[in-house]
Design a protein around this motif. Structure first.
Motif, PDB file in Angstrom:
ATOM      1  N   GLU A   1     -52.552-115.897  33.924  1.00  0.00           N
ATOM      2  CA  GLU A   1     -51.598-116.127  35.007  1.00  0.00           C
ATOM      3  C   GLU A   1     -50.399-115.193  34.827  1.00  0.00           C
ATOM      4  O   GLU A   1     -49.844-115.088  33.730  1.00  0.00           O
ATOM      5  CB  GLU A   1     -51.137-117.588  35.007  1.00  0.00           C
ATOM      6  CG  GLU A   1     -52.221-118.590  35.330  1.00  0.00           C
ATOM      7  CD  GLU A   1     -53.170-118.857  34.170  1.00  0.00           C
ATOM      8  OE1 GLU A   1     -52.768-118.614  33.000  1.00  0.00           O
ATOM      9  OE2 GLU A   1     -54.319-119.276  34.426  1.00  0.00           O
TER      10      GLU A   1
ATOM     11  N   SER B   1     -59.391-113.518  43.420  1.00  0.00           N
ATOM     12  CA  SER B   1     -59.378-113.947  42.024  1.00  0.00           C
ATOM     13  C   SER B   1     -60.731-113.668  41.392  1.00  0.00           C
ATOM     14  O   SER B   1     -61.765-114.137  41.874  1.00  0.00           O
ATOM     15  CB  SER B   1     -59.057-115.443  41.907  1.00  0.00           C
ATOM     16  OG  SER B   1     -59.293-115.887  40.574  1.00  0.00           O
TER      17      SER B   1
ATOM     18  N   LEU C   1     -53.853-120.659  41.440  1.00  0.00           N
ATOM     19  CA  LEU C   1     -54.405-120.156  42.700  1.00  0.00           C
ATOM     20  C   LEU C   1     -53.870-120.954  43.878  1.00  0.00           C
ATOM     21  O   LEU C   1     -53.565-120.391  44.940  1.00  0.00           O
ATOM     22  CB  LEU C   1     -55.928-120.202  42.667  1.00  0.00           C
ATOM     23  CG  LEU C   1     -56.617-119.318  41.626  1.00  0.00           C
ATOM     24  CD1 LEU C   1     -58.135-119.336  41.840  1.00  0.00           C
ATOM     25  CD2 LEU C   1     -56.100-117.892  41.672  1.00  0.00           C
TER      26      LEU C   1
ATOM     27  N   TYR D   1     -62.101-116.595  45.683  1.00  0.00           N
ATOM     28  CA  TYR D   1     -62.310-116.549  44.235  1.00  0.00           C
ATOM     29  C   TYR D   1     -63.779-116.674  43.851  1.00  0.00           C
ATOM     30  O   TYR D   1     -64.606-117.186  44.609  1.00  0.00           O
ATOM     31  CB  TYR D   1     -61.513-117.656  43.535  1.00  0.00           C
ATOM     32  CG  TYR D   1     -61.997-119.073  43.771  1.00  0.00           C
ATOM     33  CD1 TYR D   1     -62.939-119.662  42.926  1.00  0.00           C
ATOM     34  CD2 TYR D   1     -61.503-119.839  44.821  1.00  0.00           C
ATOM     35  CE1 TYR D   1     -63.377-120.964  43.130  1.00  0.00           C
ATOM     36  CE2 TYR D   1     -61.923-121.139  45.035  1.00  0.00           C
ATOM     37  CZ  TYR D   1     -62.863-121.697  44.179  1.00  0.00           C
ATOM     38  OH  TYR D   1     -63.299-122.989  44.398  1.00  0.00           O
TER      39      TYR D   1
ATOM     40  N   ARG E   1     -52.773-109.033  37.076  1.00  0.00           N
ATOM     41  CA  ARG E   1     -52.559-108.767  38.499  1.00  0.00           C
ATOM     42  C   ARG E   1     -52.615-107.270  38.767  1.00  0.00           C
ATOM     43  O   ARG E   1     -52.278-106.453  37.908  1.00  0.00           O
ATOM     44  CB  ARG E   1     -51.203-109.312  38.976  1.00  0.00           C
ATOM     45  CG  ARG E   1     -50.010-108.700  38.296  1.00  0.00           C
ATOM     46  CD  ARG E   1     -48.707-109.356  38.743  1.00  0.00           C
ATOM     47  NE  ARG E   1     -47.588-108.926  37.912  1.00  0.00           N
ATOM     48  CZ  ARG E   1     -46.847-107.866  38.138  1.00  0.00           C
ATOM     49  NH1 ARG E   1     -47.067-107.130  39.213  1.00  0.00           N
ATOM     50  NH2 ARG E   1     -45.863-107.540  37.318  1.00  0.00           N
TER      51      ARG E   1
END
Length: 203
Positions: A10, A31, A40, A53, A191
């Motif tokens: 995260e 994701s 999420l 995802y 990310r």
């Protein structure tokens, strides 16, 4: 279209230190697995754009606590604003548990999609958890990639292949960006933002 890809860890920048405007301009979130479902759900609420995802090998908890407001695209071709996204989560099988597959089992999943692939005319983004075999993967079984992913890229030539599973702190050999043929390969660890042109895509 600007896309945020996330995986494995995260992002403190987005979750712990979120400020209004950090997700401004993002049109879609993908994701690649192994993330807290609440994370999420947080992203889909704050960004007000779809969050798609696939499962990572540590996502057994999604069975009881799925990410609210998000869409699982396992074994599907999901079309958003003309962009076709094929989802194939999971890792190489290295112990008993869900979301783990042998090379043969992953290839069988792909064979079941042949009519969908034919109807959609292929796909633009391949979203997985594991990498492809010998393409930024590990040599140990848990981190070895799937051969069928290269076969898919060879045949359909998607614009992007987005995966997770290979943490950027695993060593200096880990790459954020790579290329396989004409396909841009991105490791979505934590990310990463990328853009895909919507021109000439399937509507």
């Amino acid at each position: 279209m600007k896309i945020l890809a996330v995986a494995d860890e995260e992002s403190k920048y987005l979750w712990d230190y979120y400020e209004e405007g950090k997700l401004e301009g993002i049109d879609l979130i993908l994701s690649a697995g192994d993330l807290n479902p609440k994370y999420l759900s947080f992203l889909v609420t704050l960004a007000t754009v779809p969050v798609l995802y696939v499962h990572g090998n540590h996502d057994d908890k999604y069975e009881q606590d799925p990410p609210e407001g998000c869409t699982c695209i396992e074994d599907k071709i999901f079309v958003y604003n003309g962009v076709r996204i094929l989802g194939l989560g999971g890792s190489m099988r290295y112990r008993p548990g869900k979301h783990q597959y042998t090379d043969r089992e992953m290839a069988r999943r792909v064979r079941k999609l042949r009519f969908s692939l034919l109807r959609k005319g292929g796909f633009d983004i391949l979203l997985t958890h594991a990498p492809a075999y010998q393409l930024n993967d590990g040599r140990d079984l848990p981190h070895q990639g799937f051969r069928i992913f290269k076969t898919l890229m060879d045949k359909y030539k998607p614009k992007f292949f987005i995966h997770g599973h290979m943490h950027m702190n695993y060593g200096i050999r880990q790459k954020r960006y790579d290329k396989y043929g004409t396909t841009q390969v991105i490791n979505a660890y934590e990310r990463c933002v990328f853009e895909i042109e919507e021109e000439n895509l399937s509507i």
